[in-house]
Design an enzyme around this catalytic site. Structure first.
Site, PDB file in Angstrom:
ATOM      1  N   CYS A  65       0.844  -1.190   0.000  1.00 50.02           N
ATOM      2  CA  CYS A  65       0.000   0.000   0.000  1.00 50.02           C
ATOM      3  C   CYS A  65       0.882   1.243   0.000  1.00 50.02           C
ATOM      4  O   CYS A  65       1.803   1.359   0.815  1.00 50.02           O
ATOM      5  CB  CYS A  65      -0.902  -0.025   1.234  1.00 50.02           C
ATOM      6  SG  CYS A  65      -1.930   1.450   1.412  1.00 50.02           S
ATOM      7  N   CYS A  68       0.519   3.088   3.614  1.00 49.57           N
ATOM      8  CA  CYS A  68       0.958   2.570   4.921  1.00 49.57           C
ATOM      9  C   CYS A  68       1.968   1.428   4.857  1.00 49.57           C
ATOM     10  O   CYS A  68       2.336   0.876   5.888  1.00 49.57           O
ATOM     11  CB  CYS A  68      -0.256   2.127   5.728  1.00 49.57           C
ATOM     12  SG  CYS A  68      -1.028   0.609   5.092  1.00 49.57           S
ATOM     13  N   CYS A 114      -7.248  -1.316   1.592  1.00 52.63           N
ATOM     14  CA  CYS A 114      -6.182  -1.771   2.472  1.00 52.63           C
ATOM     15  C   CYS A 114      -6.788  -2.038   3.844  1.00 52.63           C
ATOM     16  O   CYS A 114      -7.488  -1.182   4.396  1.00 52.63           O
ATOM     17  CB  CYS A 114      -5.092  -0.707   2.556  1.00 52.63           C
ATOM     18  SG  CYS A 114      -3.791  -1.106   3.745  1.00 52.63           S
ATOM     19  N   CYS A 117      -5.094   0.647   6.546  1.00 51.90           N
ATOM     20  CA  CYS A 117      -5.354   2.101   6.563  1.00 51.90           C
ATOM     21  C   CYS A 117      -6.616   2.516   5.810  1.00 51.90           C
ATOM     22  O   CYS A 117      -6.908   3.701   5.711  1.00 51.90           O
ATOM     23  CB  CYS A 117      -4.144   2.856   6.027  1.00 51.90           C
ATOM     24  SG  CYS A 117      -3.940   2.723   4.229  1.00 51.90           S
ATOM     25  N   CYS A 137      -8.666  -6.003  -9.486  1.00 52.18           N
ATOM     26  CA  CYS A 137      -8.390  -4.936 -10.448  1.00 52.18           C
ATOM     27  C   CYS A 137      -7.993  -3.697  -9.647  1.00 52.18           C
ATOM     28  O   CYS A 137      -8.840  -3.035  -9.056  1.00 52.18           O
ATOM     29  CB  CYS A 137      -9.641  -4.699 -11.288  1.00 52.18           C
ATOM     30  SG  CYS A 137      -9.391  -3.588 -12.664  1.00 52.18           S
TER      31      CYS A 137
END
Length: 147
Positions: A65, A68, A114, A117, A137
């Site tokens: 991510c 984070c 995510c 976060c 996707c």
């Protein structure tokens, strides 16, 4: 291996417990992220299809991510879906991603965020390759390649 039924169950009854949590205010995220990354990850935007070379980049590594550093995907699960966004068949772990029912834009989809976060990553669909049949996707701008 996660299946479409697993994804539906998570979206309807609750997601796996994240390994940790990162929570910041909108203004803190704006200071950390550039304008386009903030739009996609924090405001649930979508980057233009084919706007990233990541769609056709197939090399070993991992994807985390951008907000984070939570590990999201392994490049071994990446495939060319032809959609214009990077696509994967499985997350790096069951706890990496959370799933939310998304009925926006007159469609019924499952949003992938995510699990650490809550950054918007993209959507997951049941039209991927065997054996899982899943297609994550993802917005390339929501992830960063790491080794």
């Amino acid at each position: 291996m996660l299946t479409w039924q697993d994804i539906l169950t998570f979206a309807q009854t609750g997601n796996p417990t994240p390994p940790r949590r990162v929570e910041k205010s909108a203004s803190e995220w704006q200071l950390q992220l550039d304008e386009h990354t903030f739009y996609v990850t924090r405001l649930k935007g979508t980057e233009r299809p084919h706007s990233s070379g990541s769609c056709t980049l197939f090399e070993p590594g991992k994807y985390a991510c951008v907000c984070c550093d939570n590990l999201l995907f392994d490049a071994d699960e990446k495939f060319d879906s032809g959609t214009g966004w990077p696509s994967f068949t499985q997350p790096s772990s069951k706890e990496s991603i959370a799933y939310i029912m998304d009925n926006s834009h007159a469609m019924q989809r499952i949003e992938a965020v995510c699990n650490v976060c809550d950054a918007h990553l993209g959507h997951v669909f049941p039209d991927g390759p065997a054996p899982s049949g899943l297609r994550y996707c993802m917005n390339a701008i929501a992830m960063k390649k790491c080794d």
